[in-house]
Structures are given as C-alpha cells and as structure tokens.
Enzyme design. Sequence first.
Site, PDB file in Angstrom:
ATOM      1  N   HIS A 139       0.832  -1.213   0.000  1.00  0.00           N
ATOM      2  CA  HIS A 139       0.000   0.000   0.000  1.00  0.00           C
ATOM      3  C   HIS A 139       0.863   1.257   0.000  1.00  0.00           C
ATOM      4  O   HIS A 139       0.622   2.190  -0.783  1.00  0.00           O
ATOM      5  CB  HIS A 139      -0.915  -0.025   1.226  1.00  0.00           C
ATOM      6  N   GLU A 140       1.866   1.299   0.863  1.00  0.00           N
ATOM      7  CA  GLU A 140       2.709   2.494   0.969  1.00  0.00           C
ATOM      8  C   GLU A 140       3.583   2.670  -0.269  1.00  0.00           C
ATOM      9  O   GLU A 140       3.787   3.799  -0.744  1.00  0.00           O
ATOM     10  CB  GLU A 140       3.564   2.423   2.238  1.00  0.00           C
ATOM     11  N   HIS A 143       1.565   4.309  -2.988  1.00  0.00           N
ATOM     12  CA  HIS A 143       1.477   5.769  -2.853  1.00  0.00           C
ATOM     13  C   HIS A 143       2.665   6.441  -3.544  1.00  0.00           C
ATOM     14  O   HIS A 143       2.511   7.456  -4.233  1.00  0.00           O
ATOM     15  CB  HIS A 143       1.483   6.171  -1.374  1.00  0.00           C
ATOM     16  N   GLU A 197      -6.262   6.771  -1.534  1.00  0.00           N
ATOM     17  CA  GLU A 197      -6.137   5.641  -0.620  1.00  0.00           C
ATOM     18  C   GLU A 197      -6.655   4.353  -1.262  1.00  0.00           C
ATOM     19  O   GLU A 197      -6.061   3.285  -1.111  1.00  0.00           O
ATOM     20  CB  GLU A 197      -6.893   5.929   0.677  1.00  0.00           C
TER      21      GLU A 197
END
Length: 278
Positions: A139-140, A143, A197
Amino acid sequence: MKWRQWLVASSFAVLTACTSSTHEGATGIQRKQFLLLPAEQVNAMALQSYRGELSQAKQKGALNTDKANLERIRKIADRLIPQVATFRPDALNWAWEVNLESRNELNAYCAPGGKIMFFTGIINNLKLTDDEIAAIMGHEIAHALREHGRERISQAYAQQAGMAILAMVTDMSQKQATILQTATHLGLTLPHGRGQETEADVMGLELLARAGYDPKAAVTLWQKMAAANKSAPPAFLSTHPSSSQRINELNSKIAVVMPLYQAAKRNPPATKIVVPRS
C-alpha cells in the site's frame, strides 16, 4: 476586464493539465493525475524530511534496534520491490531504503523515491503476519509509485492559486472565500484523498500478490486496523475510506489478483536486496 479574463483563462489552462505516472497493471488503475510540481522538487523535499526523521530516531536510540522485525520487513521489501516494474519500470532504479523506528504508533510510509519506514507499534500491537506486513508495505509503495504526495502538493498549490484568482476577479469577501474553501475541502480534497487511498489499496494488493504474499491478508489487516481505530471519524469527514469500505473494495479485487498470487507460489519471483544486511 480583458486582462482579467485572459489571466483566468491562461491560469486554468495550466491548472487543468493532467498526466499519469504509472501503467495500469492487472487491476486497471488508470485515473489521470494532476501533477503540477516537478518530481525532482517533491522528491528533494521528501528526502530532506525523511533524513531528518532518521537523524532524530538515531539520536533517540530508536533506529533499527529491533533486529528481528528489521530483518522481517527488509526481506519482505526484497520480494515486493521487483514487482514495481509492472507499474513503473523506472522505479526499479530508485535508491530504495528500508528502516524501522521503535515507536509505539500504528504507522508506516514510503516517501517519494522509495524510502520506506515502519514503526514497531504497527507490527507489534497488531501482531502482524508477514503477509499483513506485505499488505501495508505494498500500500505504501503504491502511494510512492503513483506520486500521491506530489499530486496533493500540486492540488494545494492549484487551489491557492485558484482562490487568489477568483477573489481578484470577483472582489470576493473574506467570509465568502472561507465558505468556498470549506466547500472545496469537503467536496474535492477529501474525496480526492480517499480516491488515492483506494488506489493504493488496490495497487498494493497486486504488488503483494505478484510477490507471492496472500492477498487475503489485506482484508485481515484492515479488520485489525478497524478494531484498533474504533474512534475514527465518519468517512465523509476523512481523507481515508472507512475500514468497511476498504474491506469491501479489497474483497472485490481479490479474484483479479489471485491468479497472480498462485503463479508466484508456483514460480517464486526474483528478489532484490534493498539495503546491505548489517
């Protein structure tokens, strides 16, 4: 009046320019992005902040002191990072780093350019499995790949410029400007943040599946996060979707990435040593 019309028209022509920094992948992320500032400028700002946090953690004796968990997250990163080529081949050449700060917070991030930081609190308090750590890290990383930080900074610059232009050409009062700013925040900024997100959730799901980590771990991760954050604000007042929204979205994409996970289990992908082992 003509010069004002020209100023508004030329300004909005600049502010509406969009581009995209990543390929779609199997999950089909293709939203156009507003990226006003140069990537080099944003990366330099992020690196300065990241180096500052490393320095402070080191001074407190809190940097990379949990050797067992440090080794865990670095091994997971070694498997995840080669998969970024699916979305951004250039990201393979980023100067990746993975560090761990002994800090009792449920947080982790990947700064622009591939600087990954985990806090021990999120690993220990949630009792994360390797697959769940991979879900967070994917997930990070997503980003960073999608340059969401650059996009948010660009959006802030554009909003400030737009408000200034609108106030100049309409003689808007301070009260009217404040009302408009609040409406913009609730109607544009927050939904946009939630959209980022969701993108990171979905792209991260694909990254962990391609690396041979169970995509279902993304769901169990957010179930744990929901239990730990029962006082979270309503989704419409947050830059993050609610945990239930995230879980529903992830469940809807698991079938798409499950073949990638199964293929990775049959033929484990190559790994990349991110940083020297010490």
